[in-house]
Write an enzyme that holds these catalytic residues in place. Structure first.
Site, short mmCIF file in Angstrom:
data_model
loop_
_atom_site.label_atom_id
_atom_site.label_comp_id
_atom_site.label_asym_id
_atom_site.label_seq_id
_atom_site.Cartn_x
_atom_site.Cartn_y
_atom_site.Cartn_z
N CYS A 7 -14.94 19.77 32.79
CA CYS A 7 -14.63 19.14 34.08
C CYS A 7 -14.98 20.14 35.18
CB CYS A 7 -13.19 18.67 34.14
SG CYS A 7 -11.94 19.98 34.02
N ASN A 10 -11.29 22.97 35.02
CA ASN A 10 -10.70 23.28 33.70
C ASN A 10 -9.18 23.52 33.79
OD1 ASN A 10 -11.13 25.75 31.03
ND2 ASN A 10 -10.82 23.57 30.84
N CYS A 12 -7.18 20.44 34.85
CA CYS A 12 -6.58 19.10 34.79
C CYS A 12 -7.18 18.27 33.64
CB CYS A 12 -6.76 18.35 36.11
SG CYS A 12 -5.96 19.13 37.53
N ARG A 13 -8.39 17.77 33.83
CA ARG A 13 -8.94 16.79 32.87
C ARG A 13 -9.38 17.40 31.55
NH1 ARG A 13 -13.21 14.57 37.00
NH2 ARG A 13 -12.99 16.77 37.61
N SER A 14 -10.22 18.46 31.59
CA SER A 14 -10.77 18.93 30.31
C SER A 14 -9.73 19.64 29.43
CB SER A 14 -12.04 19.77 30.51
OG SER A 14 -11.80 20.95 31.22
N ASP A 123 -11.14 12.40 39.07
CA ASP A 123 -10.51 13.70 39.36
C ASP A 123 -9.11 13.44 39.93
OD1 ASP A 123 -9.73 16.14 40.31
OD2 ASP A 123 -11.64 16.59 41.29
P1 4NP Z 1 -10.24 19.29 36.96
O1 4NP Z 1 -9.51 19.07 38.37
O2 4NP Z 1 -11.72 19.39 37.27
O3 4NP Z 1 -9.90 18.05 36.22
O4 4NP Z 1 -9.66 20.56 36.38
C1 4NP Z 1 -9.71 19.87 39.49
C2 4NP Z 1 -9.11 21.10 39.56
C3 4NP Z 1 -9.27 21.87 40.69
C4 4NP Z 1 -10.04 21.40 41.74
C5 4NP Z 1 -10.66 20.18 41.66
C6 4NP Z 1 -10.49 19.40 40.54
N1 4NP Z 1 -10.19 22.19 42.90
O5 4NP Z 1 -10.80 21.70 43.87
O6 4NP Z 1 -9.72 23.35 42.93
#
Ligand code: 4NP
Length: 157
Positions: A7, A10, A12-14, A123
């Protein structure tokens, strides 16, 4: 067989996909046959644990992802993994951009394995708790589909 979930951050989703998929593998008796990891295309959260909202949502469904730590996609991942699965189209573009020509891995969207052609895991970072529930619903559905796919490729159990 090795599977990498990717993702943006790294956190939240992955990592949720890593923890949930690993638990689904165990439920199917396949924990020893498949290695699972996750990473982000960005480096902002390297070394951090999952977002507390992802931890809580996973925990409510009985998944413990607290030990996972964020890392960034590395050049060696293209040789190591058989499946490199993106959560959304931006992640997929970033993975493809850095992909060496001789890479043999299957690179695509994770939700292909939920029968959802071209659909992304949204996201949840800037949204509310419900977004994290939706992420888990999608991940759980795709995990079962991916296990079906891997069963075709694994030696008979
Ligand atoms: P992820 O979510 O890609 O599912 O881990 C996010 C985590 C952090 C951010 C964006 C999405 N950020 O903008 O810091």
């Amino acid at each position: 067989m090795r599977v990498l979930f990717v993702c943006l951050g790294n956190i939240c989703r992955s990592p949720s996909a890593e923890g949930v998929f690993r638990a689904h593998l165990a439920k199917h008796g396949l924990a020893d046959c498949v290695e699972v990891d996750s990473c982000g295309v960005g480096d902002w959260h390297v070394g951090k644990g999952p977002d507390p909202r992802a931890l809580d949502a996973a925990s409510r469904r009985g998944f413990d992802i607290s030990a996972l730590r964020a890392r960034q996609l590395a050049p060696s991942d293209y040789q190591t993994f058989d499946y490199i699965l993106a959560m959304d189209h931006d992640n997929l573009d970033a993975i493809r951009q850095a992909c060496p020509k001789d890479c043999q891995a299957h690179i695509g969207l994770f939700l292909e394995f939920a029968g959802e052609h071209d659909r992304a895991v949204p996201d949840p970072y800037y949204g509310g708790e419900q977004g994290f529930e939706e992420v888990l619903d999608l991940i759980e559905a795709a995990s079962e589909g991916l296990i079906e796919e891997l069963r075709q490729r694994l030696p008979r159990q």
